[in-house]
Design an enzyme around this catalytic site. Structure first.
Site, PDB file in Angstrom:
ATOM      1  N   LYS A 171       0.914  -1.277  -0.006  1.00 40.43           N
ATOM      2  CA  LYS A 171      -0.165   0.004   0.074  1.00 40.43           C
ATOM      3  C   LYS A 171       0.974   1.256   0.076  1.00 40.43           C
ATOM      4  CE  LYS A 171      -4.083  -2.060   2.447  1.00 40.43           C
ATOM      5  NZ  LYS A 171      -4.870  -2.092   3.513  1.00 40.43           N
ATOM      6  N   TYR A 226     -12.863  -2.898  -4.109  1.00 38.61           N
ATOM      7  CA  TYR A 226     -13.255  -2.931  -2.757  1.00 38.61           C
ATOM      8  C   TYR A 226     -14.811  -2.805  -2.935  1.00 38.61           C
ATOM      9  CZ  TYR A 226      -8.644  -2.086  -0.901  1.00 38.61           C
ATOM     10  OH  TYR A 226      -7.455  -1.962  -0.481  1.00 38.61           O
ATOM     11  N   PHE A 245     -15.999   3.067   6.405  1.00 35.51           N
ATOM     12  CA  PHE A 245     -14.522   3.328   6.117  1.00 35.51           C
ATOM     13  C   PHE A 245     -14.382   3.401   4.733  1.00 35.51           C
ATOM     14  CE2 PHE A 245     -15.311  -1.141   6.693  1.00 35.51           C
ATOM     15  CZ  PHE A 245     -14.812  -1.806   5.358  1.00 35.51           C
ATOM     16  N   ARG A 255      -1.109 -14.572   4.523  1.00 32.97           N
ATOM     17  CA  ARG A 255      -2.435 -13.884   5.398  1.00 32.97           C
ATOM     18  C   ARG A 255      -1.717 -14.051   6.803  1.00 32.97           C
ATOM     19  NH1 ARG A 255      -6.386 -11.311   3.476  1.00 32.97           N
ATOM     20  NH2 ARG A 255      -7.892 -11.458   5.595  1.00 32.97           N
ATOM     21  N   ARG A 300       3.289  -6.761   9.546  1.00 34.44           N
ATOM     22  CA  ARG A 300       2.709  -5.404  10.337  1.00 34.44           C
ATOM     23  C   ARG A 300       3.185  -5.472  11.702  1.00 34.44           C
ATOM     24  NH1 ARG A 300      -3.180  -7.162   7.840  1.00 34.44           N
ATOM     25  NH2 ARG A 300      -2.972  -6.293   5.763  1.00 34.44           N
ATOM     26  N   ASN A 304      -1.828  -0.213   6.690  1.00 30.60           N
ATOM     27  CA  ASN A 304      -1.233  -1.215   7.351  1.00 30.60           C
ATOM     28  C   ASN A 304      -0.305  -1.937   6.517  1.00 30.60           C
ATOM     29  OD1 ASN A 304      -3.116  -2.557   5.557  1.00 30.60           O
ATOM     30  ND2 ASN A 304      -4.483  -3.328   7.402  1.00 30.60           N
ATOM     31  N   HIS A 355      -2.034  -5.442   1.465  1.00 33.55           N
ATOM     32  CA  HIS A 355      -3.134  -6.007   1.130  1.00 33.55           C
ATOM     33  C   HIS A 355      -2.902  -7.375   0.846  1.00 33.55           C
ATOM     34  CE1 HIS A 355      -7.069  -7.188  -0.408  1.00 33.55           C
ATOM     35  NE2 HIS A 355      -6.486  -7.907  -1.576  1.00 33.55           N
ATOM     36  N   GLU A 402      -9.076 -10.356  -8.157  1.00 35.58           N
ATOM     37  CA  GLU A 402      -8.114  -9.225  -7.880  1.00 35.58           C
ATOM     38  C   GLU A 402      -6.852  -9.359  -8.785  1.00 35.58           C
ATOM     39  OE1 GLU A 402      -7.209  -9.689  -3.594  1.00 35.58           O
ATOM     40  OE2 GLU A 402      -9.251  -9.032  -3.212  1.00 35.58           O
TER      41      GLU A 402
END
Length: 137
Positions: A10, A50, A58, A86, A103, A117, A120, A131
């Site tokens: 990100k 999204y 949000f 993940r 993270r 964060n 993704h 995606e």
């Protein structure tokens, strides 16, 4: 069975110069980087990405954050790569993410946003294929 997933470094990860550190952790784990591209996402691309979050409180701040700078999109492959990536990321709130996770080790508390964060990652094989088609077709 080998599978594929999409990861996005990100804007906060790109701005902080963490692309190499983040990608090297995936390579060190044994995952293969199949495709890699840096791009400036558009609001249209993010609306598709999204779509399931549209209308949630949000959503707009997430889109605004994601268009604030370039992102790095990558396709990773390997055995159970979705689950593994993940797990490597840690929980979405960097302050609560366990040490040893991306993270937990590299994330910062921005106060007002857990969207900053760093990364993704797709959450399922179906999401990964959708995606990947959006970001790296």
């Amino acid at each position: 069975m080998s599978e594929r997933t999409l990861i996005l470094v990100k804007p906060d990860g790109v701005e902080r110069g963490l692309i190499g550190q983040i990608l090297s952790r995936f390579e060190s784990k044994g995952y293969t980087i199949e495709k890699l591209k840096m791009l400036q996402p558009t609001k249209e691309l993010l609306a598709q990405h999204y779509a399931e979050h549209e209308g949630k409180p949000f959503y707009q701040s997430l889109v605004d954050f994601m268009v604030s700078g370039p992102v790095v999109a990558a396709v990773l492959s390997g055995e159970r790569v979705i689950e593994g990536v993940r797990s490597m990321l840690g929980t979405s709130d960097p302050t609560l993410a366990a040490p040893g996770t991306i993270r937990g080790d590299l994330g910062r508390d921005w106060g007002d946003s857990v969207q900053k964060n760093l990364v993704h990652a797709s959450d399922s094989p179906a999401s990964a294929e959708r995606e990947i088609a959006l970001w790296l077709a």
